[in-house]
Design a protein around this motif. Structure first.
Motif, PDB file in Angstrom:
ATOM      1  N   GLY A   1       0.771  -1.228   0.000  1.00 61.55           N
ATOM      2  CA  GLY A   1       0.000   0.000   0.000  1.00 61.55           C
ATOM      3  C   GLY A   1       0.805   1.280   0.000  1.00 61.55           C
ATOM      4  N   LEU A   2       2.129   1.200   0.054  1.00 57.48           N
ATOM      5  CA  LEU A   2       2.947   2.402   0.054  1.00 57.48           C
ATOM      6  C   LEU A   2       3.234   2.846  -1.376  1.00 57.48           C
ATOM      7  N   GLY A   3       3.413   4.180  -1.534  1.00 54.54           N
ATOM      8  CA  GLY A   3       3.509   4.746  -2.863  1.00 54.54           C
ATOM      9  C   GLY A   3       4.925   4.915  -3.378  1.00 54.54           C
ATOM     10  N   THR A   4       5.037   5.711  -4.451  1.00 56.21           N
ATOM     11  CA  THR A   4       6.302   5.875  -5.157  1.00 56.21           C
ATOM     12  C   THR A   4       7.390   6.471  -4.273  1.00 56.21           C
ATOM     13  N   ARG A   5       7.031   7.477  -3.453  1.00 59.52           N
ATOM     14  CA  ARG A   5       8.038   8.072  -2.572  1.00 59.52           C
ATOM     15  C   ARG A   5       8.668   7.003  -1.665  1.00 59.52           C
ATOM     16  N   HIS A   6       7.826   6.143  -1.130  1.00 60.23           N
ATOM     17  CA  HIS A   6       8.331   5.130  -0.208  1.00 60.23           C
ATOM     18  C   HIS A   6       9.198   4.100  -0.920  1.00 60.23           C
ATOM     19  N   VAL A   7       8.797   3.723  -2.120  1.00 58.14           N
ATOM     20  CA  VAL A   7       9.600   2.771  -2.898  1.00 58.14           C
ATOM     21  C   VAL A   7      10.961   3.376  -3.206  1.00 58.14           C
ATOM     22  N   THR A   8      10.978   4.641  -3.636  1.00 57.64           N
ATOM     23  CA  THR A   8      12.244   5.313  -3.941  1.00 57.64           C
ATOM     24  C   THR A   8      13.107   5.435  -2.698  1.00 57.64           C
ATOM     25  N   ALA A   9      12.494   5.802  -1.574  1.00 60.44           N
ATOM     26  CA  ALA A   9      13.247   5.953  -0.327  1.00 60.44           C
ATOM     27  C   ALA A   9      13.886   4.638   0.088  1.00 60.44           C
ATOM     28  N   ALA A  10      13.120   3.558   0.008  1.00 62.11           N
ATOM     29  CA  ALA A  10      13.670   2.256   0.376  1.00 62.11           C
ATOM     30  C   ALA A  10      14.805   1.865  -0.560  1.00 62.11           C
ATOM     31  N   ALA A  11      14.635   2.110  -1.863  1.00 60.34           N
ATOM     32  CA  ALA A  11      15.654   1.728  -2.841  1.00 60.34           C
ATOM     33  C   ALA A  11      16.935   2.527  -2.658  1.00 60.34           C
ATOM     34  N   ILE A  12      16.806   3.839  -2.378  1.00 52.47           N
ATOM     35  CA  ILE A  12      17.993   4.666  -2.164  1.00 52.47           C
ATOM     36  C   ILE A  12      18.759   4.206  -0.939  1.00 52.47           C
ATOM     37  N   THR A  13      18.039   3.852   0.123  1.00 56.71           N
ATOM     38  CA  THR A  13      18.731   3.422   1.347  1.00 56.71           C
ATOM     39  C   THR A  13      19.305   2.018   1.200  1.00 56.71           C
ATOM     40  N   ALA A  14      18.810   1.259   0.210  1.00 58.51           N
ATOM     41  CA  ALA A  14      19.423  -0.038  -0.084  1.00 58.51           C
ATOM     42  C   ALA A  14      20.701   0.138  -0.891  1.00 58.51           C
TER      43      ALA A  14
ATOM     44  N   VAL B   1       7.153  11.595   4.348  1.00 61.27           N
ATOM     45  CA  VAL B   1       5.834  11.988   4.841  1.00 61.27           C
ATOM     46  C   VAL B   1       4.821  11.647   3.765  1.00 61.27           C
ATOM     47  N   SER B   2       3.828  10.860   4.116  1.00 62.82           N
ATOM     48  CA  SER B   2       2.826  10.447   3.142  1.00 62.82           C
ATOM     49  C   SER B   2       1.815  11.555   2.906  1.00 62.82           C
ATOM     50  N   SER B   3       1.536  11.840   1.633  1.00 59.42           N
ATOM     51  CA  SER B   3       0.512  12.829   1.306  1.00 59.42           C
ATOM     52  C   SER B   3      -0.888  12.266   1.503  1.00 59.42           C
ATOM     53  N   THR B   4      -0.981  10.957   1.685  1.00 58.15           N
ATOM     54  CA  THR B   4      -2.288  10.312   1.843  1.00 58.15           C
ATOM     55  C   THR B   4      -2.767  10.335   3.286  1.00 58.15           C
ATOM     56  N   ASP B   5      -1.908   9.902   4.207  1.00 59.24           N
ATOM     57  CA  ASP B   5      -2.343   9.807   5.607  1.00 59.24           C
ATOM     58  C   ASP B   5      -1.573  10.731   6.544  1.00 59.24           C
ATOM     59  N   GLY B   6      -0.524  11.410   6.054  1.00 60.59           N
ATOM     60  CA  GLY B   6       0.248  12.301   6.899  1.00 60.59           C
ATOM     61  C   GLY B   6       1.232  11.598   7.803  1.00 60.59           C
ATOM     62  N   ASP B   7       1.301  10.266   7.743  1.00 63.64           N
ATOM     63  CA  ASP B   7       2.216   9.512   8.602  1.00 63.64           C
ATOM     64  C   ASP B   7       3.662   9.681   8.138  1.00 63.64           C
ATOM     65  N   THR B   8       4.584   9.516   9.079  1.00 62.16           N
ATOM     66  CA  THR B   8       6.013   9.590   8.785  1.00 62.16           C
ATOM     67  C   THR B   8       6.609   8.197   8.868  1.00 62.16           C
ATOM     68  N   ARG B   9       7.395   7.847   7.860  1.00 67.33           N
ATOM     69  CA  ARG B   9       8.068   6.548   7.851  1.00 67.33           C
ATOM     70  C   ARG B   9       9.553   6.762   7.582  1.00 67.33           C
ATOM     71  N   VAL B  10      10.392   6.044   8.312  1.00 64.54           N
ATOM     72  CA  VAL B  10      11.841   6.159   8.168  1.00 64.54           C
ATOM     73  C   VAL B  10      12.377   4.859   7.571  1.00 64.54           C
ATOM     74  N   PHE B  11      13.257   4.999   6.578  1.00 60.93           N
ATOM     75  CA  PHE B  11      13.829   3.845   5.892  1.00 60.93           C
ATOM     76  C   PHE B  11      15.346   3.824   6.083  1.00 60.93           C
ATOM     77  N   SER B  12      15.876   2.632   6.245  1.00 60.63           N
ATOM     78  CA  SER B  12      17.324   2.446   6.346  1.00 60.63           C
ATOM     79  C   SER B  12      17.638   1.029   5.875  1.00 60.63           C
ATOM     80  N   GLY B  13      18.699   0.888   5.086  1.00 62.37           N
ATOM     81  CA  GLY B  13      19.081  -0.440   4.608  1.00 62.37           C
ATOM     82  C   GLY B  13      18.030  -1.106   3.741  1.00 62.37           C
ATOM     83  N   GLY B  14      17.209  -0.319   3.067  1.00 64.55           N
ATOM     84  CA  GLY B  14      16.217  -0.882   2.168  1.00 64.55           C
ATOM     85  C   GLY B  14      14.914  -1.305   2.808  1.00 64.55           C
ATOM     86  N   ARG B  15      14.718  -0.993   4.082  1.00 63.57           N
ATOM     87  CA  ARG B  15      13.475  -1.392   4.748  1.00 63.57           C
ATOM     88  C   ARG B  15      13.001  -0.290   5.691  1.00 63.57           C
ATOM     89  N   MET B  16      11.746  -0.352   6.070  1.00 65.30           N
ATOM     90  CA  MET B  16      11.174   0.617   6.986  1.00 65.30           C
ATOM     91  C   MET B  16      11.567   0.260   8.413  1.00 65.30           C
TER      92      MET B  16
END
Length: 292
Positions: free
Chosen positions: A234-247, A256-271
């Motif tokens: 269910g996560l969008g393009t920003r989250h996919v890009t963030a995970a890939a960059i940290t991998a 920050v999701s534009s859909t729900d306003g939640d904040t997610r932190v990624f490191s090493g390719g995962r949340m």
């Protein structure tokens, strides 16, 4: 098992972290005479359990490590004044209540001196990213998230650390509005900059920061590469890009999701962290917490 442990140590209460509420109801049936405090990130679960007369506390932060998740849970309960400093508790972390999964039973004294001061000490990122810098970045993310929750559909991505590798193949979508400003005015730790960053989040593209919190650019198009990533559905393009960059790099990413306003932190390719902006604070049912 949790009920037997609570009996063996004569615990003042059981704190149960649950996603859907089933574990909490089983504990209430197994040990009806013992105080039970339920902590959850699921608003519907909190509402349902409260309707059943069970005391509840909202938890807005999920972290990867279930031991650190237990710290989040006990700190949230203590901050809510549901229990007192010095109370002996059995904390039960159920399945689905931390990002890393798994179950945990922990016996601990509640101690105000060891409460979590912030989420920065819960997340292990790269050595170049300090908890202070991460806390400041999350403050900005929270502000953007609140705007999104008010219906403005505002999202953002901040990539911090390993900035040289992060910017390989990147391009500016707009003129870099941060270019030419003194470094002392481009630190994420400067609260005077936060309003500006909320406004800049309205532009397309990501923010790139050095590990020490210096903002290098905004409005940047970043490529993640083909590295495999682990993402919840269910996560969008920003989250996919963030995970890939940290991998691909040693950077971390805050989205920050534009859909729900939640904040997610990624490191090493995962949340590694997920938190909601505004905690659900249901009214207390049953016995009032101390000082309530």
């Amino acid at each position: 098992m949790a009920s037997r442990v609570a009996t063996a140590v004569d615990a003042d209460a059981i704190i149960c972290a649950t996603e859907l509420g089933g574990l909490a109801r089983r504990l209430a049936d197994a040990d009806p005479a013992r105080r039970l405090i339920v902590a959850s990130h699921n608003a519907q679960t909190l509402e349902d359990l409260q309707d059943d007369g069970i005391d509840v506390v909202a938890v807005t932060t999920l972290v990867e490590d279930r031991y650190r998740q237990a710290r989040v849970v006990t700190a949230s309960v203590l901050a809510s004044r549901a229990l007192d400093d010095g109370d002996l508790v059995v904390c039960v972390v159920g399945h689905g209540t931390s990002l890393g999964g798994g179950d945990l039973i922990m016996v601990t004294d509640l101690d105000e001196t060891s409460q979590i001061k912030g989420v920065g000490d819960l997340v292990s990122l790269t050595d170049g990213v300090s908890p202070t810098v991460l806390e400041s970045l999350l403050e900005v993310a929270d502000r953007i998230g609140r705007v999104s929750q008010r219906g403005k559909r505002l999202g953002a991505m901040f990539v911090i650390g390993d900035s040289d590798r992060v910017q390989e193949g990147a391009r500016q979508l707009v003129l870099n509005p941060l270019r030419g400003h003194d470094e002392e005015h481009r630190k994420i730790t400067d609260p005077n900059l936060h309003d500006t960053l909320v406004e800049l989040a309205k532009l397309d593209g990501a923010f790139v920061l050095r590990g020490d919190g210096l903002l290098l650019a905004s409005g940047v198009f970043l490529t993640g590469g083909d590295e495999p990533v682990e993402l919840p559905a269910g996560l969008g393009t920003r989250h996919v890009t963030a995970a890939a960059i940290t991998a691909r790099t040693a950077a971390a990413a805050v989205v920050v999701s534009s859909t729900d306003g939640d904040t997610r932190v990624f490191s090493g390719g995962r949340m590694v962290l997920h938190r909601r902006v505004d905690p659900v604070r249901p009214e207390w049912s049953g016995r009032q917490p101390p000082g309530g």
